[in-house]
Design a protein around this motif. Structure first.
Motif, mmCIF file in Angstrom:
data_model
loop_
_atom_site.group_PDB
_atom_site.id
_atom_site.type_symbol
_atom_site.label_atom_id
_atom_site.label_comp_id
_atom_site.label_asym_id
_atom_site.label_seq_id
_atom_site.Cartn_x
_atom_site.Cartn_y
_atom_site.Cartn_z
ATOM 1 N N LEU A 629 69.677 76.918 -3.995
ATOM 2 C CA LEU A 629 68.260 77.111 -4.304
ATOM 3 C C LEU A 629 67.842 78.558 -4.071
ATOM 4 C CD1 LEU A 629 65.293 74.840 -3.867
ATOM 5 C CD2 LEU A 629 65.126 77.053 -2.761
ATOM 6 N N ASP A 632 69.121 80.755 -6.871
ATOM 7 C CA ASP A 632 68.452 80.606 -8.165
ATOM 8 C C ASP A 632 66.989 81.035 -8.128
ATOM 9 O OD1 ASP A 632 70.844 79.574 -9.048
ATOM 10 O OD2 ASP A 632 70.228 77.482 -8.816
ATOM 11 N N ALA A 633 66.375 81.058 -6.960
ATOM 12 C CA ALA A 633 64.953 81.389 -6.877
ATOM 13 C C ALA A 633 64.735 82.874 -7.154
ATOM 14 C CB ALA A 633 64.411 81.021 -5.497
ATOM 15 N N GLU A 634 63.714 83.176 -7.925
ATOM 16 C CA GLU A 634 63.354 84.567 -8.218
ATOM 17 C C GLU A 634 62.418 85.063 -7.123
ATOM 18 O OE1 GLU A 634 61.818 84.851 -12.143
ATOM 19 O OE2 GLU A 634 63.625 84.067 -13.095
ATOM 20 N N ALA A 689 61.951 77.106 -8.382
ATOM 21 C CA ALA A 689 63.366 76.812 -8.190
ATOM 22 C C ALA A 689 63.590 75.335 -7.895
ATOM 23 C CB ALA A 689 63.919 77.678 -7.059
ATOM 24 N N ARG A 693 65.756 72.623 -10.311
ATOM 25 C CA ARG A 693 66.853 71.795 -9.801
ATOM 26 C C ARG A 693 66.619 70.327 -10.124
ATOM 27 N NH1 ARG A 693 70.362 73.178 -5.933
ATOM 28 N NH2 ARG A 693 70.050 71.213 -4.828
#
Length: 712
Positions: A629, A632-634, A689, A693
């Protein structure tokens, strides 16, 4: 047009006919839209046939509105803010939406058209014509959901109580005219107190962080602030930690403004009565609310004051997703609704100190002379000090503390605060205070009835225990509960009645006659006839030794809450605290200076980059899920990820709490820290994110919490 004969040329005639056909088609389209639509033969609403519905599904990837058709028979009832039932999760067959489970929701808007290209499923049922989700409440819920990386449906579930049909069927009384402005009363002890009340009465929006003087006057002072806002023709909202505090403020406000102008919102009222009172607020019948945590969302019309008492109390943080804190919700309401703000308490949190430090709020406190006159004498003693007489040793007390208790009993009741409820003590090494643990499973050791040691987790006996740190063989009670303490004090003072107050049985008041009152923090009853003659604060090292960023702040808050119930120094009131005298929280208690302690804590947090100077989020779950997570999180560019580290496994015998991992799973937690001003971006990134998922069905769910309170 041809210049020779005035007739249109061939090309021009073709273009004109095409333009006429387009105009006719547009008119036909508009006329077609104006016609009643049908869905399987059922006529739909003619004017605004589309309802945008907030479905009661708190899934982060479904945090949006869904369009439904409004049947003509429901046109009058299906208004924004009402509860409805719709089919959700429907499939599409032959261009029609079919199937799906019936779920509850709220209409948030009526529209003429929908972006959905298929045929909309109709609203199944309008549960009630009561508009419970007003635009103002919807906007507040959306702001809270965004701040805490949660879903709108989850916040609305916290804000709007469950429906009770019988309560809705009864009309609310007509609103009463505003009350007369209250006199300043005990607010005159605070330099800016009368001016604060006058500003509320004028309809201004003053903001203050109020450090209350010790004693039992704070409920009346909160009530006067609410009465001042009501006198100015605006509403008031007062949020307190528990039902006992709410009852005290409720009684004080009733004496000031009379009956019928305010309501008490607590769980003690029962679901139907509480909903009836909530409806009276929503309908505008009353404009003042006193309540516990859930009341922070109360839909008070034309809000003039939001007040919060003791924001450091853990009960102000909701355990349900997205776990908002009442302080932050009321700050949001103060800004959105241009209302006055009052954050009060006997102690002061670092968040309150930051509000003053940044200039968002003004300090509201008494002069030092007033503080010294109202506060009791505080004496300190280390719990390692030896008792010089048999009576003190029997009570496990240093001689000075035992003398304070004995002298206090000559003049009235004596309060004894213990940091933990229960009977069975947990044990630690007497020399180095390392917790005694089982050699097989590392579970805590406890003393059995026969005096033998055994593990509280696996039950294995430990007949020959030695400390792994220092080799010591003697044990002490790490934290002794209220019942065991009451028994030991009862043996030392056999002629004095001993009463206990804790989770199972909380006393509201006790008589002013000599007695020993053993209580856990937050459950201390108020002593009649001027307060307690003395107080004894036990096991201070246990509070200060907690592996928590807030350990010192929380210990001071609990001590001040108990010491404030003791008579002032002029009346002979004395408090003995069993803790290392040189520690900062102990010294703050001796000087009765919670603001100074909070300011110094805030300065240290700023140097280390800890909240509230920074914004932080907790990400917990299985190790691989947490890593994925965060990958993938910006996240904001300057975000700092701390960890992940393993989380401690909860005790098997302890009931599961929100946020605990499933049984048998080892979870890890990472902390994400950003600088001030990036909190909204952090929350949005983590929420996006999580949603991605869930849509992709990648891994297990990960729990995200903004502003976690349990930082080690």
């Amino acid at each position: 047009m041809s210049r020779e004969n005035g007739r249109p040329e061939a090309g021009a005639a073709g273009a004109g006919e095409q333009l006429a056909l387009i105009r006719e088609a547009v008119r036909e389209t508009k006329a077609e839209r104006a016609k009643p639509r049908t869905w399987r033969g059922a006529e739909l609403a003619a004017g605004l046939p589309v309802a945008r519905v907030l479905v009661d599904k708190g899934l982060v990837h479904l945090d949006r509105y869904f369009d439904y058709a409004v049947p003509a028979a429901m046109d009058a009832e299906a208004q924004p803010g009402v509860r409805v039932r719709v089919r959700f999760g429907a499939g599409e067959k032959g261009g029609r939406r079919e199937g799906g489970k019936l779920v509850s929701g709220y209409i948030v808007e009526r529209a003429a058209e929908s972006d959905y290209r298929g045929v909309l499923a109709p609203i199944a049922q309008v549960l009630s014509s009561e508009r419970v989700l007003t635009p103002e409440l919807l906007g507040l819920c959306r702001a809270v959901a965004d701040r805490y990386a949660g879903t709108l449906a989850d916040v609305v579930q916290l804000a709007v109580p469950p429906r009770r049909a019988r309560a809705e069927a009864k009309p609310s009384p007509a609103p009463l005219p505003p009350n007369a402005p209250p006199e300043p009363g005990s607010w005159e002890r605070y330099g800016a107190g009368p001016g604060f009340l006058a500003a509320l009465t004028r309809g201004d929006a003053p903001r203050a962080v109020w450090t209350a003087l010790p004693g039992a006057t704070w409920p009346g002072e909160l009530a006067r602030a609410a009465a001042a806002a009501l006198a100015g023709g605006r509403g008031a909202l007062v949020v307190v930690p528990d039902g006992r505090a709410a009852a005290r403020v409720d009684a004080a406000l009733g004496e000031l403004i009379g009956e019928g102008r305010h309501v008490l919102l607590t769980a003690d009222a029962g679901p139907e009565e509480r909903y009836r009172r909530w409806l009276a607020v929503s309908r505008g019948a009353v404009r003042a609310v006193v309540g516990t945590r859930a009341a922070m969302f109360a839909p008070v019309a034309d809000l003039g004051l939001v007040a919060l008492w003791d924001d450091g109390d853990a009960s102000h943080s909701d355990p349900h997703a997205p776990q908002p804190h009442a302080r932050e919700v009321l700050i949001q309401r103060s800004v959105n609704e241009r209302a006055g703000f009052l954050l009060g308490g006997l102690s002061c949190t670092v968040e309150a100190a930051q509000l003053v430090e940044t200039g968002w709020a003004r300090p509201l406190a008494a002069e030092r002379e007033q503080v010294r006159a109202a506060a009791p004498l505080v004496r300190t003693v280390g719990d390692g000090d030896e008792a010089r007489d048999a009576a003190a040793r029997a009570a496990r007390l240093p001689s000075m503390a035992w003398q304070v208790v004995r002298e206090g009993l000559k003049h009235g009741p004596v309060l004894v605060q213990v940091p933990r409820r229960g009977y069975a003590p947990r044990l630690a090494c007497e020399r180095c205070r390392t917790p005694a643990r089982c050699r097989a499973c590392a579970g805590p050791l406890e003393s059995q009835e026969a005096g033998e040691l055994a593990c509280a987790w696996c039950g294995r006996p430990e007949p020959d225990w030695h400390c792994a740190e220092c080799g010591g063989a003697r044990l002490r009670a790490q934290i002794v509960g209220a019942r065991r303490t009451a028994e030991e004090l009862g043996r030392v003072f056999p002629s004095v009645p001993v009463r206990t107050s804790g989770r199972d049985h909380v006393l509201v008041t006790v008589p002013g006659a000599p007695a020993l009152v053993v209580s856990t923090p937050g459950a201390e009853p108020v002593a009649e006839d001027g307060g307690y003659a003395a107080a004894l604060l036990l096991d201070g090292w246990a509070l200060l030794g907690r592996p928590d960023l807030r350990a010192g702040e929380e210990a001071l808050r609990r001590w001040l809450g108990a010491a404030a119930l003791v008579r002032g120094q002029a009346e002979g009131g004395t408090v003995a605290v069993i803790a290392e005298p040189t520690l900062r929280p102990v010294q703050a208690l001796v000087r009765w200076d919670p603001v100074g302690h909070a300011v110094r804590e805030l300065a240290e947090r700023a140097e280390l980059g800890f909240p509230p100077v920074s914004r932080m989020a907790s990400v917990a779950g299985r190790a691989e899920d947490v890593v994925e997570l965060l990958r993938d999180a910006e996240l904001p560019a300057e975000a700092e990820v701390l960890g992940p580290v393993p989380l401690p496994v909860p005790d098997p015998g302890r009931p599961r709490r929100p946020g605990d991992p499933p049984p048998g799973e080892q979870w890890e937690r990472a902390l994400v820290r950003v600088r001030p001003g990036q909190g909204a971006a952090l929350a949005a990134a983590l929420k996006a994110a999580r949603a991605a998922r869930l849509v992709k069905r990648e891994g297990e769910a990960v729990r995200v919490r903004i502003d976690p309170p349990d930082l080690g």
